[in-house]
Design an enzyme around this catalytic site. Structure first.
Site, PDB file in Angstrom:
ATOM      1  CG  LEU C  97     -24.013-127.843  51.625  1.00  0.00           C
ATOM      2  CD1 LEU C  97     -24.608-128.080  50.251  1.00  0.00           C
ATOM      3  CD2 LEU C  97     -24.627-128.788  52.645  1.00  0.00           C
ATOM      4  N   GLY C 147     -24.613-123.879  53.722  1.00  0.00           N
ATOM      5  CA  GLY C 147     -25.583-124.795  54.308  1.00  0.00           C
ATOM      6  C   GLY C 147     -25.862-124.466  55.767  1.00  0.00           C
ATOM      7  CG  ASN C 171     -21.362-118.379  50.575  1.00  0.00           C
ATOM      8  OD1 ASN C 171     -22.066-119.336  50.871  1.00  0.00           O
ATOM      9  ND2 ASN C 171     -20.054-118.367  50.754  1.00  0.00           N
ATOM     10  CD  GLU C 172     -25.792-121.731  48.322  1.00  0.00           C
ATOM     11  OE1 GLU C 172     -25.883-120.509  48.574  1.00  0.00           O
ATOM     12  OE2 GLU C 172     -26.260-122.610  49.062  1.00  0.00           O
TER      13      GLU C 172
END
Lengths: 296, 296, 296
Positions: C97, C147, C171-172
């Protein structure tokens, strides 16, 4: 016909509690019908149930009816604590659901057949007995979707003969048909979501090595050691007190069993409307003709 | 007593944000009670919690009460971000639930004990701290079902000492009793459905090698490296910002925690009526006598 | 914009049934937009979709919109039965993202962006086509949460180039943000609960070897064999009749898709209120500055 209520068996605390040591007469009892042969060893509490419907132990309406009756007899027999499912036909466990039951028949017949398939799974998956599958072969020349695999998946433990020619799987997709949700859920419980998703979409028939790697079977043994090993595994399971083991099994499986019981009629209607489609009937006829050619 | 609401801790963004580098006095704080000893290293934000209730760290009502109090203290301490659970008794992590609490006592006592078991799990499974189990042994001479295994299962990460004599598992079935649904669900989350089903039915105590293979423990290390490795693993986890990690953990575990909270009183009643049965009481007494003989 | 209803495509029984052998003209058709290039091989029914938005195929609002349009075109094209997702940018699949879409923008913009992220997943996860991800790299210099990993997770099969420098993961947590529940559920379906819980809490970027071991990718191949292998895998999947395969896929994925559809607006509001927090904005700005420094 109704489903046996879960845990309906009288509480059993192991054979020792029920059978005084002095009474070891008549240790073996056998019964059989046209398609299934059962021998119960009363000293161990273990029944050996052998499919004997050559050439490939097709799961016809007759076969499934006899299977349910045999299972119920054992379930209600206090002398029986565990059952080993295997085949008396060399190199064949079961080729799965009998396609002739799904082809060119009446709606009433489809309903009766599918109810018998459901009943078989409901009884086996909820059995209070320890259930061990000794898969002595697989639907190599499978005349149908792999109901034989479902029988194995519904047991507590699966042992398979280590023969590079054998395979096992839910191959419905290869015939252009779809496994019902409770086949799928049973499969996911055994191999997990990712593996089940791929295997079901591809209708995979897994080699014994692969089946073992993905957990579809718990253990591989040489063909000539299959029954011996099944008996040994059964003895390990029977070392536990029955009641706690049964309650634990119910806890693990109840949600899934309840889901089919709640949607049973709907599931039958789904089956009928799917199987009655001309495109599906054509696909099944093509498949059967292919099998006939293969044999001749 | 109520359960700590999830995420009730003040938002923490790692130690660096809270503790100016110039303020590194009084780096270690210790507290202890009769059965548990805690040492908090304020420079790292890591607490070492050691069970010290010889001979086998039995999870008695007193032990569980002190465990919950210690956990709550740390949970509310802004200087603490992670806790390592281990034992101060050589070769023993915990033998599990104390059977004497379940045998020949009053209904009120059973209720109080079971509520403490629930509370322990609810606090540990929902902890905002990073939780690492350093399992320095296992219920070899286990005087009871393996509540010690449940404590390890409820942590974020499990390290076990690689000793061929050690074992770990939920062995309730071996005593003729049944793990409650939230033990089962916690176990399924860690090892998957197939493995959990078999292990719970058999009441298996897995060797360290097997425990590692099935994922029951995440890592094996030599006995003398256990705490060192636990500290290193904790440092990796604490490198992440607390808030996102805590929300992620809540997202993963909330459904299961909510299920027990919603059925807590029912679960207590189930426990009481099961454990009060004469057949179960007899089974537990037999098991305790067997343990006593083993020791003498 | 609405979601394509599941199974809305005309029933397809494989290319053979639809395309007489004499009509093999115009076998290749291509279309492209600013960020994505598509080539459909009508003889095989396979489309190759290549991300070409250098430097790192960031999933910006524009990118996601074009991705959805391309996917819809193929979904409605009877000549297309499968799509291979890969990248035209060397060594980069997608960095995930686009953080700039989440930083310093209006509430309306956040809503529009998040709806596009949802739409992308809903279309891809429910696609009637066979979807194969050929991951030719990964968010090494990832400018954002992964994403790109979600796109791979949403396919039917994942192949990754075996390069020790590559990595993949959600890996947010490393950025101080939290994956939404449907990222989490998609991940759990692929790698199971225990692995997902740890990986999400740590925001792990897994090496190719580890990604393969935990099942995040199904297969590793040398970089120069990636597309060749993807084409071969696709051929295996297309050997099955489409209709049964599609119904099976729907059966496996419907519950999860329905959950987002039912909570879509709520999920958007959650995203907006989380991302609008000053602490989160600060964390994202810090992360972007770190990336800029790394590059220069």
């Amino acid at each position: 016909p109704g489903v046996l209520p879960l845990c309906s068996r009288p509480q059993a605390w192991g054979r020792a509690a029920r059978q005084p040591p002095g009474l070891l007469l008549a240790q073996r009892r056998a019964f059989s019908n046209n398609k299934i042969q059962v021998e119960l060893d009363e000293s161990s509490g273990v029944a050996m149930m052998k499919f004997k419907s050559p050439p490939v132990n097709s799961l016809s309406l007759d076969f499934l009816t006899e299977f349910c009756i045999s299972l119920e007899k054992l379930e209600n027999d206090r002398a029986c604590r565990g059952v080993i499912l295997t085949s008396a036909v060399p190199k064949v466990f079961s080729s799965g659901l009998d396609i002739t039951e799904m082809c060119g028949k009446s709606t009433e017949h489809y309903a009766e057949f599918w109810r018998a398939v459901q009943e078989t799974w409901l009884r086996l998956y909820s059995s209070n007995m320890v259930t061990v599958a000794a898969v002595n072969a697989s639907p190599l020349d499978g005349s149908s979707p792999a109901g034989g695999c479902l029988i194995a998946l519904s047991c507590d433990y699966r042992i398979m003969a280590e023969n590079p020619k054998f395979s096992i799987g839910l191959n419905e997709a290869q015939l252009g048909i779809v496994a019902p949700f409770w086949f799928k859920d049973t499969f996911v419980n055994v191999v997990g979501h990712r593996v089940a998703e791929r295997s079901l979409q591809l209708g995979s028939l897994h080699s014994v090595t692969e089946a073992h790697r993905i957990g579809l079977v718990d253990e591989l043994v040489p063909e000539d050691k299959l029954k011996e090993r099944a008996v040994a595994v059964m003895a390990e399971w029977l070392a536990l007190p029955d009641h706690a083991r049964q309650l634990t099994k119910t806890m693990m499986r109840k949600a899934l069993l309840d889901r089919l019981v709640a949607h049973r009629e709907e599931d039958i209607q789904n089956f009928i409307s799917f199987i009655s489609k001309e495109s599906i009937q054509k696909s099944l006829r093509t498949y059967m003709e292919m099998l006939k050619k293969k044999k001749s």
